[in-house]
Design an enzyme around this catalytic site. Structure first.
Site, PDB file in Angstrom:
ATOM      1  N   THR A  30      19.884 123.394 -25.275  1.00 41.45           N
ATOM      2  CA  THR A  30      19.813 124.753 -25.832  1.00 41.45           C
ATOM      3  C   THR A  30      18.402 124.979 -26.352  1.00 41.45           C
ATOM      4  O   THR A  30      17.969 124.314 -27.295  1.00 41.45           O
ATOM      5  CB  THR A  30      20.832 124.915 -26.970  1.00 41.45           C
ATOM      6  OG1 THR A  30      22.115 124.637 -26.411  1.00 41.45           O
ATOM      7  CG2 THR A  30      20.817 126.319 -27.534  1.00 41.45           C
TER       8      THR A  30
ATOM      9  N   ASN B 141      27.233 131.392 -28.923  1.00 43.44           N
ATOM     10  CA  ASN B 141      27.510 130.542 -30.084  1.00 43.44           C
ATOM     11  C   ASN B 141      27.430 131.333 -31.388  1.00 43.44           C
ATOM     12  O   ASN B 141      28.237 131.134 -32.294  1.00 43.44           O
ATOM     13  CB  ASN B 141      26.547 129.356 -30.120  1.00 43.44           C
ATOM     14  CG  ASN B 141      27.079 128.189 -29.305  1.00 43.44           C
ATOM     15  OD1 ASN B 141      28.167 128.273 -28.741  1.00 43.44           O
ATOM     16  ND2 ASN B 141      26.334 127.115 -29.230  1.00 43.44           N
TER      17      ASN B 141
ATOM     18  N   LYS C 120      34.975 118.122 -36.933  1.00 39.45           N
ATOM     19  CA  LYS C 120      36.248 118.670 -36.459  1.00 39.45           C
ATOM     20  C   LYS C 120      37.052 117.511 -35.881  1.00 39.45           C
ATOM     21  O   LYS C 120      36.556 116.381 -35.838  1.00 39.45           O
ATOM     22  CB  LYS C 120      36.026 119.781 -35.422  1.00 39.45           C
ATOM     23  CG  LYS C 120      35.363 119.299 -34.146  1.00 39.45           C
ATOM     24  CD  LYS C 120      35.343 120.386 -33.105  1.00 39.45           C
ATOM     25  CE  LYS C 120      35.037 119.795 -31.736  1.00 39.45           C
ATOM     26  NZ  LYS C 120      35.032 120.767 -30.685  1.00 39.45           N
TER      27      LYS C 120
ATOM     28  N   CYS D 160      25.980 122.186 -32.848  1.00 40.54           N
ATOM     29  CA  CYS D 160      25.555 123.419 -32.173  1.00 40.54           C
ATOM     30  C   CYS D 160      25.517 124.642 -33.075  1.00 40.54           C
ATOM     31  O   CYS D 160      24.454 125.242 -33.250  1.00 40.54           O
ATOM     32  CB  CYS D 160      26.460 123.712 -30.995  1.00 40.54           C
ATOM     33  SG  CYS D 160      26.149 122.618 -29.619  1.00 40.54           S
TER      34      CYS D 160
ATOM     35  N   GLU E  29      25.007 124.944 -21.388  1.00 40.84           N
ATOM     36  CA  GLU E  29      26.329 124.299 -21.440  1.00 40.84           C
ATOM     37  C   GLU E  29      27.173 124.976 -22.506  1.00 40.84           C
ATOM     38  O   GLU E  29      26.654 125.473 -23.486  1.00 40.84           O
ATOM     39  CB  GLU E  29      26.186 122.801 -21.718  1.00 40.84           C
ATOM     40  CG  GLU E  29      25.444 122.434 -23.003  1.00 40.84           C
ATOM     41  CD  GLU E  29      26.293 122.447 -24.243  1.00 40.84           C
ATOM     42  OE1 GLU E  29      27.521 122.429 -24.098  1.00 40.84           O
ATOM     43  OE2 GLU E  29      25.738 122.487 -25.356  1.00 40.84           O
TER      44      GLU E  29
ATOM     45  N   GLU F  37      32.940 119.559 -28.135  1.00 37.04           N
ATOM     46  CA  GLU F  37      33.239 118.152 -28.355  1.00 37.04           C
ATOM     47  C   GLU F  37      34.745 117.998 -28.475  1.00 37.04           C
ATOM     48  O   GLU F  37      35.414 118.822 -29.087  1.00 37.04           O
ATOM     49  CB  GLU F  37      32.547 117.648 -29.616  1.00 37.04           C
ATOM     50  CG  GLU F  37      31.048 117.631 -29.455  1.00 37.04           C
ATOM     51  CD  GLU F  37      30.323 117.010 -30.625  1.00 37.04           C
ATOM     52  OE1 GLU F  37      30.941 116.240 -31.374  1.00 37.04           O
ATOM     53  OE2 GLU F  37      29.132 117.309 -30.773  1.00 37.04           O
TER      54      GLU F  37
ATOM     55  N   LYS G 111      22.919 124.853 -35.997  1.00 28.83           N
ATOM     56  CA  LYS G 111      21.553 124.788 -35.462  1.00 28.83           C
ATOM     57  C   LYS G 111      21.213 126.050 -34.654  1.00 28.83           C
ATOM     58  O   LYS G 111      20.124 126.614 -34.787  1.00 28.83           O
ATOM     59  CB  LYS G 111      21.474 123.542 -34.567  1.00 28.83           C
ATOM     60  CG  LYS G 111      20.222 123.355 -33.781  1.00 28.83           C
ATOM     61  CD  LYS G 111      20.177 121.958 -33.177  1.00 28.83           C
ATOM     62  CE  LYS G 111      21.047 121.779 -31.952  1.00 28.83           C
ATOM     63  NZ  LYS G 111      20.563 122.403 -30.731  1.00 28.83           N
TER      64      LYS G 111
ATOM     65  N   LEU H 217      30.094 123.285 -23.657  1.00 29.70           N
ATOM     66  CA  LEU H 217      31.087 122.218 -23.844  1.00 29.70           C
ATOM     67  C   LEU H 217      31.432 122.031 -25.312  1.00 29.70           C
ATOM     68  O   LEU H 217      30.543 121.932 -26.141  1.00 29.70           O
ATOM     69  CB  LEU H 217      30.529 120.888 -23.317  1.00 29.70           C
ATOM     70  CG  LEU H 217      29.940 120.908 -21.911  1.00 29.70           C
ATOM     71  CD1 LEU H 217      29.298 119.562 -21.596  1.00 29.70           C
ATOM     72  CD2 LEU H 217      31.029 121.230 -20.890  1.00 29.70           C
TER      73      LEU H 217
ATOM     74  N   GLY I  35      38.788 128.080 -42.878  1.00 24.34           N
ATOM     75  CA  GLY I  35      38.785 126.667 -43.269  1.00 24.34           C
ATOM     76  C   GLY I  35      37.584 126.330 -44.111  1.00 24.34           C
ATOM     77  O   GLY I  35      37.179 127.107 -44.989  1.00 24.34           O
TER      78      GLY I  35
HETATM   79  C1  UDX Z   1      30.489 124.521 -29.834  1.00 18.78           C
HETATM   80  C2  UDX Z   1      30.816 125.596 -28.784  1.00 18.78           C
HETATM   81  O1  UDX Z   1      32.201 125.911 -28.826  1.00 18.78           O
HETATM   82  C3  UDX Z   1      30.380 125.136 -27.411  1.00 18.78           C
HETATM   83  O2  UDX Z   1      30.631 126.153 -26.461  1.00 18.78           O
HETATM   84  C4  UDX Z   1      28.887 124.882 -27.548  1.00 18.78           C
HETATM   85  O3  UDX Z   1      28.197 124.833 -26.431  1.00 18.78           O
HETATM   86  C5  UDX Z   1      28.676 123.705 -28.487  1.00 18.78           C
HETATM   87  O4  UDX Z   1      29.132 124.162 -29.763  1.00 18.78           O
HETATM   88  P1  UDX Z   1      31.578 122.300 -30.763  1.00 18.78           P
HETATM   89  O5  UDX Z   1      30.422 122.232 -31.696  1.00 18.78           O
HETATM   90  O6  UDX Z   1      32.013 121.067 -30.063  1.00 18.78           O
HETATM   91  O7  UDX Z   1      31.311 123.388 -29.624  1.00 18.78           O
HETATM   92  O8  UDX Z   1      32.814 122.786 -31.625  1.00 18.78           O
HETATM   93  P2  UDX Z   1      33.843 124.002 -31.689  1.00 18.78           P
HETATM   94  O9  UDX Z   1      35.167 123.541 -31.229  1.00 18.78           O
HETATM   95  O10 UDX Z   1      33.306 125.211 -31.082  1.00 18.78           O
HETATM   96  O11 UDX Z   1      33.916 124.166 -33.277  1.00 18.78           O
HETATM   97  C6  UDX Z   1      32.740 124.423 -34.043  1.00 18.78           C
HETATM   98  C7  UDX Z   1      33.060 124.391 -35.510  1.00 18.78           C
HETATM   99  O12 UDX Z   1      33.785 125.541 -35.912  1.00 18.78           O
HETATM  100  C8  UDX Z   1      33.880 123.212 -35.998  1.00 18.78           C
HETATM  101  O13 UDX Z   1      33.361 122.776 -37.234  1.00 18.78           O
HETATM  102  C9  UDX Z   1      35.278 123.777 -36.155  1.00 18.78           C
HETATM  103  O14 UDX Z   1      36.063 123.058 -37.070  1.00 18.78           O
HETATM  104  C10 UDX Z   1      34.950 125.173 -36.639  1.00 18.78           C
HETATM  105  N1  UDX Z   1      35.988 126.171 -36.365  1.00 18.78           N
HETATM  106  C11 UDX Z   1      36.318 126.489 -35.079  1.00 18.78           C
HETATM  107  C12 UDX Z   1      36.598 126.844 -37.423  1.00 18.78           C
HETATM  108  O15 UDX Z   1      36.301 126.587 -38.600  1.00 18.78           O
HETATM  109  N2  UDX Z   1      37.522 127.821 -37.141  1.00 18.78           N
HETATM  110  C13 UDX Z   1      37.869 128.145 -35.868  1.00 18.78           C
HETATM  111  O16 UDX Z   1      38.707 129.038 -35.700  1.00 18.78           O
HETATM  112  C14 UDX Z   1      37.247 127.462 -34.809  1.00 18.78           C
END
Ligand code: UDX
Length: 444
Positions: free
Chosen positions: A122, A209, A322, A261, A152, A156, A264, A154, A254
Site C-alpha cells: 500500500t 480502507n 482481532k 492496515c 491487496e 488477516e 496506518k 486481504l 467495540g
Molecule cells: C484490513 C482490510 O479489511 C483489508 O481489506 C486490507 O487490505 C487490510 O486491512 P485486516 O487489518 O486484516 O484487514 O482486518 P479487518 O478484518 O478489516 O479488521 C480491521 C479492524 O477493525 C480490526 O481491529 C477489527 O477488530 C476491527 N473491526 C472490524 C471492528 O472493530 N468492527 C467491525 O465491524 C469490523
C-alpha cells in the site's frame, strides 16, 4: 507454467505467492531477511494465518515455491514480479517508502529480460510513477518493463479465501497491455476487474480502507451516544444493516480498529491530504474516535474499580488486534494494557496465539496458560479480542475465581442479562439499557 517472483515474504507476499503457486505458477520468493528465508526453506511459516502452512507445504513439495535472498535467482526466469514489501508509518504518518525504493532499485539493476512489476504494497498515490522513474534510471541498459498497481484487500485470518474469492481485482497502469497481462493472471479468480490508471488504483486502496475504518468509527460514536441515551448499539447496527444501502458489515462497535492496515492507511491518507493543503476533517475524526474508544475501556475499568486502578489486578482476554491472527500491531488490547500498567494495575492476559508478540511489545503483562487462570484472582476481566474460544467460557467458574465480579465485554460477545444474573457487574460497548455503562467524561 508462469514464472513469478515475489519480493518481500511478509504477510501479503506469502499469501499472494502461495495462492498463485496453488493455481499452478512457479513462484520464487525473495527477501533480504536471511533468517526468514531459512525458516521458509525449512518449511516453517514466519506468520500465523489459517491454512497458509498447509498451502505452502503442498506447493513447496510440488516444486512450485522456492525461497531465496538473491534477486538474481528470483528474477532469473520471471515474467512478473510482485512487490510486497512493508510500508510502515514514518514520522507524521506518511508511509515510509525506503523498502519500496530499495526493491525498485535492485529489480532495475538485476532484471535481464522484459518484466511486469506489480506493486501490492500500500503506497501513497504517485508511487507507481516514481517507481517507473527509479527503474528507468537504475537499469544498466534499457530493458522493457511496465509498472502495474494491484492493491491487496486481504484480511488477516481469512486472507486465503479473500485472495481466492475476491470481491474485485483492481489494476492500474500506464501500459494497457501490461494491465491486460496481469488481468489474465488473475482471470481464474473470476472477479469483476477495474482497469484504470496508476494513481486511481493506488487511491482505490486508501479510499476502501478509509471507508471501512469510517464505518467502524461511525458505529463506535453511535455506541457512545447509545450508552448515554439508553439504547443498545448491537440492535441499532442490526436494524441499520438490513437497509441494502447500508449493509450489515463493519458495523460492530467495540474497542476500535487496529492492525497493520487501517490505522496506518487512514493516517497516511490524511497526511497526503494535509501535504497538499487540505484539512481532512472526516479522516481526523475517524482517528480521534478510534483513540477515544480504546481510552473508554480504561475509563470503564477505573469506574468499576471505584476510581483507581492502582494495585488492582486486571485480566485481559485477547491480545491480538482481532481474532484468528497472532498480529498485535496497533492492537487495542495492547494500548489498554499499557494504559492500565501506567496507572498502577497488575495486568494478566491470555491469547490463543498472540502472547509471544504481545510480551515483546508490552513486557509488563503477566501471561497465563488459559482464560481461567487469567481471570483467577482478578478485580476486573476485560474481553478485548473476539476469539471463538471466549464465546462459551464457563462464566460461573470465571466468576467464582475472581476477586471482584467486574467484566468489560469490549466486543459485545456476551448476553448482558445472563452475566448479570450470574452476579457479574457488566459493561459492554454501547449497551446503554438501564443506564449501565454510562460514563462521565474524563481523562486517562
Ligand atoms: C484490513 C482490510 O479489511 C483489508 O481489506 C486490507 O487490505 C487490510 O486491512 P485486516 O487489518 O486484516 O484487514 O482486518 P479487518 O478484518 O478489516 O479488521 C480491521 C479492524 O477493525 C480490526 O481491529 C477489527 O477488530 C476491527 N473491526 C472490524 C471492528 O472493530 N468492527 C467491525 O465491524 C469490523
Amino acid at each position: 507454467m508462469r514464472q513469478l517472483c515475489v519480493v518481500g515474504s511478509g504477510y501479503v507476499g506469502l499469501i499472494t505467492g502461495a495462492c498463485f503457486a496453488d493455481m499452478g505458477s512457479n513462484v520464487t520468493f525473495v527477501d533480504i531477511d536471511e533468517g526468514k528465508i531459512e525458516m521458509l526453506q525449512a518449511g516453517e511459516m514466519p506468520i500465523y494465518e489459517p491454512g497458509l502452512a498447509e498451502l505452502a507445504r503442498r506447493n513447496a513439495d510440488a516444486g512450485r515455491m522456492r525461497f531465496t535472498t538473491s534477486y538474481a535467482e528470483g528474477l532469473e526466469h520471471a515474467e512478473f514480479v510482485f512487490v510486497c514489501v512493508g510500508t510502515p508509518s514514518g514520522v507524521d504518518g506518511e508511509a515510509d517508502l525506503q523498502y519500496v525504493r530499495a526493491a525498485a532499485q535492485t529489480i532495475a539493476k538485476t532484471m535481464q529480460q522484459p518484466l511486469i512489476i506489480i506493486n501490492k504494497s500500500t503506497v501513497p498515490v504517485g508511487t507507481g510513477d516514481w517507481t517507473t522513474e527509479i527503474i528507468s534510471s537504475n537499469q544498466p541498459q534499457p530493458i522493457d518493463f511496465a509498472v502495474v498497481s494491484c492493491p491487496e484487500f486481504l484480511r488477516e485470518g481469512s486472507a486465503i479465501a479473500d485472495f481466492m474469492q475476491p470481491d474485485r481485482t483492481v489494476l492500474g497502469s500506464t501500459s494497457p497491455s501490461a494491465a491486460k497481462k496481469v488481468a489474465e493472471l488473475y482471470a481464474p479468480l473470476a472477479a469483476p476487474t477495474v482497469i484504470t490508471d496508476l494513481r486511481t488504483a493506488e487511491m482505490i486502496k486508501y479510499a476502501s480502507n478509509a471507508f471501512l475504518a469510517t464505518r467502524i468509527s461511525f458505529i463506535n460514536e453511535i455506541s457512545i451516544i447509545c450508552e448515554r441515551l439508553g439504547a443498545d448499539v448491537t440492535e441499532v447496527a442490526r436494524g441499520m444493516g438490513f437497509d441494502k444501502r447500508i449493509g450489515p458489515h463493519f458495523l460492530q462497535a467495540g474497542v476500535g480498529f487496529g492492525g497493520s492496515c487501517f490505522p496506518k492507511d487512514v493516517k497516511a491518507l490524511a497526511n497526503m491530504a494535509q501535504t497538499h493543503g487540505m484539512h481532512p476533517q472526516l479522516l481526523n475524526a475517524v482517528m480521534e474516535i478510534n483513540a477515544f474508544q480504546r481510552r473508554q475501556i480504561t475509563l470503564k475499568t477505573r469506574e468499576l474499580l471505584d476510581g483507581s486502578l492502582n494495585g488492582n489486578t486486571v485480566a485481559l482476554l485477547g491480545l491480538a488486534f482481532k481474532q484468528d491472527t497472532d498480529d498485535t500491531r496497533e492492537s487495542p488490547s495492547l494500548a489498554v494494557a499499557r494504559s492500565l500498567l501506567n496507572q498502577g494495575a497488575n495486568v494478566k492476559a491470555y491469547d490463543p496465539v498472540a502472547m509471544a508478540n504481545a510480551s515483546r511489545d508490552v513486557p509488563g503483562i503477566m501471561l497465563c496458560d488459559n482464560p481461567y487462570s487469567a481471570a483467577a484472582d482478578s478485580d476486573a476481566l476485560l474481553v478485548l479480542t473476539p476469539w471463538n474460544e471466549f464465546k462459551q467460557l464457563d462464566m460461573k467458574r470465571v466468576l467464582c475465581s475472581m476477586n471482584q465480579p467486574n467484566i468489560i465485554d469490549g466486543r459485545n460477545m456476551y448476553n448482558p442479562e445472563e452475566l448479570k444474573a450470574l452476579g457479574f457487574r457488566y459493561r459492554g460497548v454501547g449497551r446503554g439499557f438501564n443506564g449501565e455503562g454510562t460514563l462521565a467524561n474524563g481523562d486517562e
